[in-house]
Design an enzyme around this catalytic site. Sequence first.
Site, mmCIF file in Angstrom:
data_model
loop_
_atom_site.group_PDB
_atom_site.id
_atom_site.type_symbol
_atom_site.label_atom_id
_atom_site.label_comp_id
_atom_site.label_asym_id
_atom_site.label_seq_id
_atom_site.Cartn_x
_atom_site.Cartn_y
_atom_site.Cartn_z
ATOM 1 C CG HIS A 22 -2.092 0.797 1.200
ATOM 2 N ND1 HIS A 22 -3.141 0.559 0.329
ATOM 3 C CD2 HIS A 22 -2.442 1.914 1.898
ATOM 4 C CE1 HIS A 22 -4.084 1.476 0.520
ATOM 5 N NE2 HIS A 22 -3.670 2.308 1.452
ATOM 6 C CE LYS A 167 -7.232 8.470 1.519
ATOM 7 N NZ LYS A 167 -7.568 9.029 2.840
ATOM 8 C CE LYS A 169 -3.363 7.045 1.257
ATOM 9 N NZ LYS A 169 -3.404 8.158 2.215
ATOM 10 C CG ASP A 198 -4.475 11.323 1.408
ATOM 11 O OD1 ASP A 198 -3.919 12.431 1.559
ATOM 12 O OD2 ASP A 198 -4.662 10.510 2.334
ATOM 13 C CD GLU A 224 -7.318 12.336 2.918
ATOM 14 O OE1 GLU A 224 -8.116 11.733 2.161
ATOM 15 O OE2 GLU A 224 -6.859 11.819 3.940
ATOM 16 C CG ASP A 249 -5.766 12.706 7.048
ATOM 17 O OD1 ASP A 249 -6.030 12.593 8.261
ATOM 18 O OD2 ASP A 249 -5.312 11.757 6.383
ATOM 19 C CE LYS A 273 -7.413 9.716 8.618
ATOM 20 N NZ LYS A 273 -6.122 9.505 7.943
ATOM 21 C CD GLU A 327 -9.926 7.417 4.757
ATOM 22 O OE1 GLU A 327 -9.669 7.696 3.574
ATOM 23 O OE2 GLU A 327 -9.222 7.807 5.713
HETATM 24 C C1 MUC Z 1 -4.498 8.726 5.127
HETATM 25 O O1 MUC Z 1 -3.617 9.563 5.021
HETATM 26 O O2 MUC Z 1 -5.625 9.102 4.850
HETATM 27 C C2 MUC Z 1 -6.324 6.232 4.995
HETATM 28 C C3 MUC Z 1 -6.663 5.489 3.922
HETATM 29 C C4 MUC Z 1 -5.481 5.101 3.297
HETATM 30 O O3 MUC Z 1 -5.347 4.424 2.288
HETATM 31 O O4 MUC Z 1 -4.432 5.629 3.966
HETATM 32 C C5 MUC Z 1 -4.899 6.215 5.145
HETATM 33 C C6 MUC Z 1 -4.166 7.371 5.639
HETATM 34 MG MG MG Z 2 -5.014 11.158 4.408
#
Ligand code: MUC
Ligand code: MG
Length: 373
Positions: A22, A167, A169, A198, A224, A249, A273, A327
């Site tokens: 991941h 989402k 990354k 994000d 994000e 976040d 969170k 999420e």
């Molecule tokens: C984050 O930064 O949001 C939440 C979902 C994901 O894939 O990573 C986290 C952390």
């Molecule tokens: Mg995040």
Amino acid sequence: MSHSLIESIEAIIVDLPTIRPHKLAMHTMQQQTLVVIRLRCADGIEGLGESTTIGGLAYGNESPESIKQNIDSHLAPLLIGQDAANINACMLRLDKAAKGNTFAKSGLESALLDAQGKRLGLPVSELLGGRVRDSLEVAWTLASGDTAKDIAEAQHMLEIRRHRIFKLKIGAGEVSQDLQHVIAIKRALGDSASVRVDVNQAWDESVALRACQVLGDNGIDLIEQPISRINRSGQIRLNQRSPAPIMADESIESVEDAFSLAADGAASIFALKIAKNGGPRAVLRTAAIAEAAGIALYGGTMLEGSIGTLASAHAFLTLNKLTWHTELFGPLLLTEEIVNEAPQYRDFQLHVPRTPGLGLSLNEERLAFFRRP
Ligand code: MUC
Ligand code: MG
């Protein structure tokens, strides 16, 4: 009262495999490490909580090892002998003696709520004032690092009706390549899915200004944490200029952070969170600040396993409005389960039963196998 005195608190580090690597801007997870909290009371009730983070110290101020150490040496001794049924008094005692440490406190607050729910025969959502829904829509994160793999993964999730919010990354790679990756995924999925990104603080303001424009113009629904949590004035400017809404976040490391972000107008969405606020009750204080300021809500995760995921879910079930959904997919990223009641995902939602406490019990055999020696 004496029946509900806290007798012991154990913080257990558990290493679990993930279904695939991941990839986040600051770290690539090859596995996930949970910190499971087990709180035992004199009346035989056991409360479960979880204090999990991402990537050791890559994401936040607390690591699995520091969480365990601080609970063992500082926080648990403050709670032993206290009345577990008085959650206000217990958490106040921790807050008076220990600054920060919201991850550790979140697991302890969750365990106290779980224990009290089991004691009274009530789900945690009901202890928190009552749920207004029984299920939560859940986004999935595409983070394999490969565009074609991410598209195939998203299409599979749509087909099996597990997720229709994705989402992505980004932030680890070169900006133009990241933008191409996002646009290709959005084009492949079209209107069948909501696509969000994000950045995990990876850009500076000069890059973010242009990139947010491109993302907004290409149908990305939400951006994000594009820049550093430290750059408050940059966040305010971006929030005013980005065509797609900006979500905070990493900027929220406490309820007080949430208040000052709201006062400054630095984001139009908050990621809620439990770990960053100090527990399911604490995160609802951040939600109340957002609601009063007209800031929209999203139910976030630190990729917790089932215990932390359910502790978050019980809090989110009580919210008036969760415009951007959640999420809470952490358990689905893991190949192994350490509880007997795996969370139920179907029809794009996480369904939360009305069983006492968090509704979970530890699978002792699995726990013994995966706990760190
Ligand atoms: C984050 O930064 O949001 C939440 C979902 C994901 O894939 O990573 C986290 C952390
Ligand atoms: Mg995040």
